[in-house]
Scaffold this motif. Structure first.
Motif, PDB file in Angstrom:
ATOM      1  N   TRP A   1       0.790  -1.230   0.000  1.00 21.96           N
ATOM      2  CA  TRP A   1       0.000   0.000   0.000  1.00 21.96           C
ATOM      3  C   TRP A   1       0.823   1.281   0.000  1.00 21.96           C
ATOM      4  O   TRP A   1       0.293   2.372   0.129  1.00 21.96           O
ATOM      5  CB  TRP A   1      -0.961   0.015   1.188  1.00 21.96           C
ATOM      6  CG  TRP A   1      -0.334  -0.348   2.503  1.00 21.96           C
ATOM      7  CD1 TRP A   1      -0.419  -1.564   3.136  1.00 21.96           C
ATOM      8  CD2 TRP A   1       0.474   0.475   3.345  1.00 21.96           C
ATOM      9  NE1 TRP A   1       0.291  -1.531   4.315  1.00 21.96           N
ATOM     10  CE2 TRP A   1       0.848  -0.285   4.464  1.00 21.96           C
ATOM     11  CE3 TRP A   1       0.923   1.795   3.269  1.00 21.96           C
ATOM     12  CZ2 TRP A   1       1.640   0.207   5.489  1.00 21.96           C
ATOM     13  CZ3 TRP A   1       1.724   2.290   4.287  1.00 21.96           C
ATOM     14  CH2 TRP A   1       2.055   1.500   5.380  1.00 21.96           C
ATOM     15  N   THR A   2       2.126   1.199  -0.184  1.00 25.62           N
ATOM     16  CA  THR A   2       2.948   2.406  -0.239  1.00 25.62           C
ATOM     17  C   THR A   2       2.403   3.339  -1.313  1.00 25.62           C
ATOM     18  O   THR A   2       2.034   2.900  -2.399  1.00 25.62           O
ATOM     19  CB  THR A   2       4.416   2.051  -0.560  1.00 25.62           C
ATOM     20  OG1 THR A   2       4.888   1.166   0.444  1.00 25.62           O
ATOM     21  CG2 THR A   2       5.290   3.273  -0.593  1.00 25.62           C
TER      22      THR A   2
ATOM     23  N   GLU B   1      -1.432   6.879   1.116  1.00 23.21           N
ATOM     24  CA  GLU B   1      -2.371   7.717   0.389  1.00 23.21           C
ATOM     25  C   GLU B   1      -3.749   7.079   0.453  1.00 23.21           C
ATOM     26  O   GLU B   1      -3.873   5.878   0.698  1.00 23.21           O
ATOM     27  CB  GLU B   1      -1.933   7.911  -1.055  1.00 23.21           C
ATOM     28  CG  GLU B   1      -1.981   6.654  -1.900  1.00 23.21           C
ATOM     29  CD  GLU B   1      -1.456   6.843  -3.307  1.00 23.21           C
ATOM     30  OE1 GLU B   1      -1.204   7.987  -3.713  1.00 23.21           O
ATOM     31  OE2 GLU B   1      -1.296   5.833  -4.008  1.00 23.21           O
ATOM     32  N   LEU B   2      -4.748   7.876   0.252  1.00 26.74           N
ATOM     33  CA  LEU B   2      -6.120   7.374   0.214  1.00 26.74           C
ATOM     34  C   LEU B   2      -6.292   6.525  -1.037  1.00 26.74           C
ATOM     35  O   LEU B   2      -5.913   6.945  -2.130  1.00 26.74           O
ATOM     36  CB  LEU B   2      -7.108   8.538   0.204  1.00 26.74           C
ATOM     37  CG  LEU B   2      -8.583   8.160   0.231  1.00 26.74           C
ATOM     38  CD1 LEU B   2      -8.929   7.474   1.545  1.00 26.74           C
ATOM     39  CD2 LEU B   2      -9.435   9.402   0.059  1.00 26.74           C
ATOM     40  N   GLN B   3      -6.807   5.320  -0.867  1.00 24.38           N
ATOM     41  CA  GLN B   3      -7.027   4.422  -2.001  1.00 24.38           C
ATOM     42  C   GLN B   3      -8.407   3.796  -1.905  1.00 24.38           C
ATOM     43  O   GLN B   3      -8.982   3.678  -0.827  1.00 24.38           O
ATOM     44  CB  GLN B   3      -5.987   3.300  -2.009  1.00 24.38           C
ATOM     45  CG  GLN B   3      -4.570   3.778  -2.212  1.00 24.38           C
ATOM     46  CD  GLN B   3      -3.582   2.630  -2.199  1.00 24.38           C
ATOM     47  OE1 GLN B   3      -3.879   1.502  -1.839  1.00 24.38           O
ATOM     48  NE2 GLN B   3      -2.359   2.924  -2.610  1.00 24.38           N
ATOM     49  N   VAL B   4      -8.921   3.408  -3.059  1.00 23.24           N
ATOM     50  CA  VAL B   4     -10.156   2.633  -3.120  1.00 23.24           C
ATOM     51  C   VAL B   4      -9.741   1.195  -3.384  1.00 23.24           C
ATOM     52  O   VAL B   4      -9.065   0.918  -4.369  1.00 23.24           O
ATOM     53  CB  VAL B   4     -11.093   3.140  -4.233  1.00 23.24           C
ATOM     54  CG1 VAL B   4     -12.328   2.267  -4.331  1.00 23.24           C
ATOM     55  CG2 VAL B   4     -11.474   4.595  -4.002  1.00 23.24           C
ATOM     56  N   SER B   5     -10.103   0.288  -2.483  1.00 24.26           N
ATOM     57  CA  SER B   5      -9.721  -1.115  -2.603  1.00 24.26           C
ATOM     58  C   SER B   5     -10.949  -1.961  -2.853  1.00 24.26           C
ATOM     59  O   SER B   5     -11.894  -1.941  -2.071  1.00 24.26           O
ATOM     60  CB  SER B   5      -9.029  -1.578  -1.311  1.00 24.26           C
ATOM     61  OG  SER B   5      -7.906  -0.781  -1.039  1.00 24.26           O
ATOM     62  N   ARG B   6     -10.937  -2.687  -3.948  1.00 27.99           N
ATOM     63  CA  ARG B   6     -12.056  -3.587  -4.261  1.00 27.99           C
ATOM     64  C   ARG B   6     -11.961  -4.847  -3.411  1.00 27.99           C
ATOM     65  O   ARG B   6     -10.871  -5.360  -3.175  1.00 27.99           O
ATOM     66  CB  ARG B   6     -12.059  -3.964  -5.724  1.00 27.99           C
ATOM     67  CG  ARG B   6     -12.341  -2.787  -6.625  1.00 27.99           C
ATOM     68  CD  ARG B   6     -12.930  -3.226  -7.956  1.00 27.99           C
ATOM     69  NE  ARG B   6     -13.281  -2.062  -8.736  1.00 27.99           N
ATOM     70  CZ  ARG B   6     -14.436  -1.407  -8.622  1.00 27.99           C
ATOM     71  NH1 ARG B   6     -15.341  -1.810  -7.783  1.00 27.99           N
ATOM     72  NH2 ARG B   6     -14.679  -0.353  -9.361  1.00 27.99           N
TER      73      ARG B   6
ATOM     74  N   GLY C   1      -3.230   3.623   3.680  1.00 31.89           N
ATOM     75  CA  GLY C   1      -2.206   2.663   4.081  1.00 31.89           C
ATOM     76  C   GLY C   1      -2.890   1.360   4.438  1.00 31.89           C
ATOM     77  O   GLY C   1      -3.765   0.889   3.712  1.00 31.89           O
ATOM     78  N   PRO C   2      -2.557   0.779   5.579  1.00 29.82           N
ATOM     79  CA  PRO C   2      -3.164  -0.502   5.958  1.00 29.82           C
ATOM     80  C   PRO C   2      -4.503  -0.354   6.683  1.00 29.82           C
ATOM     81  O   PRO C   2      -5.119  -1.342   7.047  1.00 29.82           O
ATOM     82  CB  PRO C   2      -2.114  -1.095   6.903  1.00 29.82           C
ATOM     83  CG  PRO C   2      -1.531   0.108   7.568  1.00 29.82           C
ATOM     84  CD  PRO C   2      -1.487   1.173   6.495  1.00 29.82           C
ATOM     85  N   VAL C   3      -4.982   0.880   6.874  1.00 29.49           N
ATOM     86  CA  VAL C   3      -6.175   1.121   7.682  1.00 29.49           C
ATOM     87  C   VAL C   3      -7.405   1.266   6.797  1.00 29.49           C
ATOM     88  O   VAL C   3      -7.417   2.072   5.861  1.00 29.49           O
ATOM     89  CB  VAL C   3      -6.002   2.404   8.536  1.00 29.49           C
ATOM     90  CG1 VAL C   3      -7.247   2.686   9.352  1.00 29.49           C
ATOM     91  CG2 VAL C   3      -4.786   2.273   9.435  1.00 29.49           C
ATOM     92  N   VAL C   4      -8.440   0.487   7.089  1.00 28.23           N
ATOM     93  CA  VAL C   4      -9.713   0.618   6.386  1.00 28.23           C
ATOM     94  C   VAL C   4     -10.486   1.771   7.023  1.00 28.23           C
ATOM     95  O   VAL C   4     -10.747   1.769   8.225  1.00 28.23           O
ATOM     96  CB  VAL C   4     -10.547  -0.686   6.472  1.00 28.23           C
ATOM     97  CG1 VAL C   4     -11.903  -0.505   5.809  1.00 28.23           C
ATOM     98  CG2 VAL C   4      -9.789  -1.836   5.824  1.00 28.23           C
ATOM     99  N   LEU C   5     -10.805   2.782   6.211  1.00 28.26           N
ATOM    100  CA  LEU C   5     -11.509   3.950   6.722  1.00 28.26           C
ATOM    101  C   LEU C   5     -13.014   3.735   6.763  1.00 28.26           C
ATOM    102  O   LEU C   5     -13.685   4.179   7.682  1.00 28.26           O
ATOM    103  CB  LEU C   5     -11.181   5.179   5.875  1.00 28.26           C
ATOM    104  CG  LEU C   5      -9.705   5.544   5.828  1.00 28.26           C
ATOM    105  CD1 LEU C   5      -9.494   6.715   4.881  1.00 28.26           C
ATOM    106  CD2 LEU C   5      -9.202   5.890   7.221  1.00 28.26           C
ATOM    107  N   CYS C   6     -13.543   3.087   5.737  1.00 28.51           N
ATOM    108  CA  CYS C   6     -14.970   2.793   5.743  1.00 28.51           C
ATOM    109  C   CYS C   6     -15.246   1.672   4.753  1.00 28.51           C
ATOM    110  O   CYS C   6     -14.510   1.471   3.814  1.00 28.51           O
ATOM    111  CB  CYS C   6     -15.797   4.026   5.410  1.00 28.51           C
ATOM    112  SG  CYS C   6     -15.534   4.666   3.757  1.00 28.51           S
TER     113      CYS C   6
END
Length: 128
Positions: free
Chosen positions: A22-23, A66-71, A84-89
């Motif tokens: 996730w860098t 950075e903020l990412q959208v993960s499927r 990063g490794p943290v799920v925001l929502c």
């Protein structure tokens, strides 16, 4: 992340840190030892820092996020927002929630929950 060397051999030693997926794109991981930037190499998914270490050396590893959208792997139509490794929502269902009439069908929690700022791990092997 910071770390301190408590004792070290007289010869050079390589410390390997996992290089996370996730860098932030286009940004590099940096390492400072005693406040000075050092050269690193990435090998097989790890960040290698090799040198002759001394007791008391203090290291600082910076991994840009950075903020990412993960499927979601089990349903490509569902996403989670991560930093990063943290799920925001993420979509977690609607139990104990109501839909507000603000305009976009926004779902809001109907009960107060305590949010912890840290997690204590009492196991030497990590969380189970």
């Amino acid at each position: 992340m910071t770390f301190t060397i408590n004792s070290a051999p007289a010869s050079a030693l390589k410390i390997k840190f996992r290089s996370p997926y996730w860098t932030a794109s286009g940004k590099s991981v940096t390492v400072k030892i005693n406040g000075t930037a050092v050269n690193i190499s990435k090998v097989d998914g790890y960040i290698d820092v090799g040198r002759v270490w001394s007791a008391g050396d203090r290291g600082e590893l910076t991994i840009p996020s950075e903020l990412q959208v993960s499927r979601c792997t089990d349903n490509q139509n569902v996403v989670a927002f991560t930093y990063g490794p943290v799920v925001l929502c993420a979509g977690l269902g609607s139990e104990s929630m109501t839909t507000s009439s603000v305009g976009w069908g926004v779902t809001t929690a109907t009960k107060t929950v305590t949010v912890k700022e840290s997690i204590n791990i009492n196991s030497p092997t990590g969380p189970v």
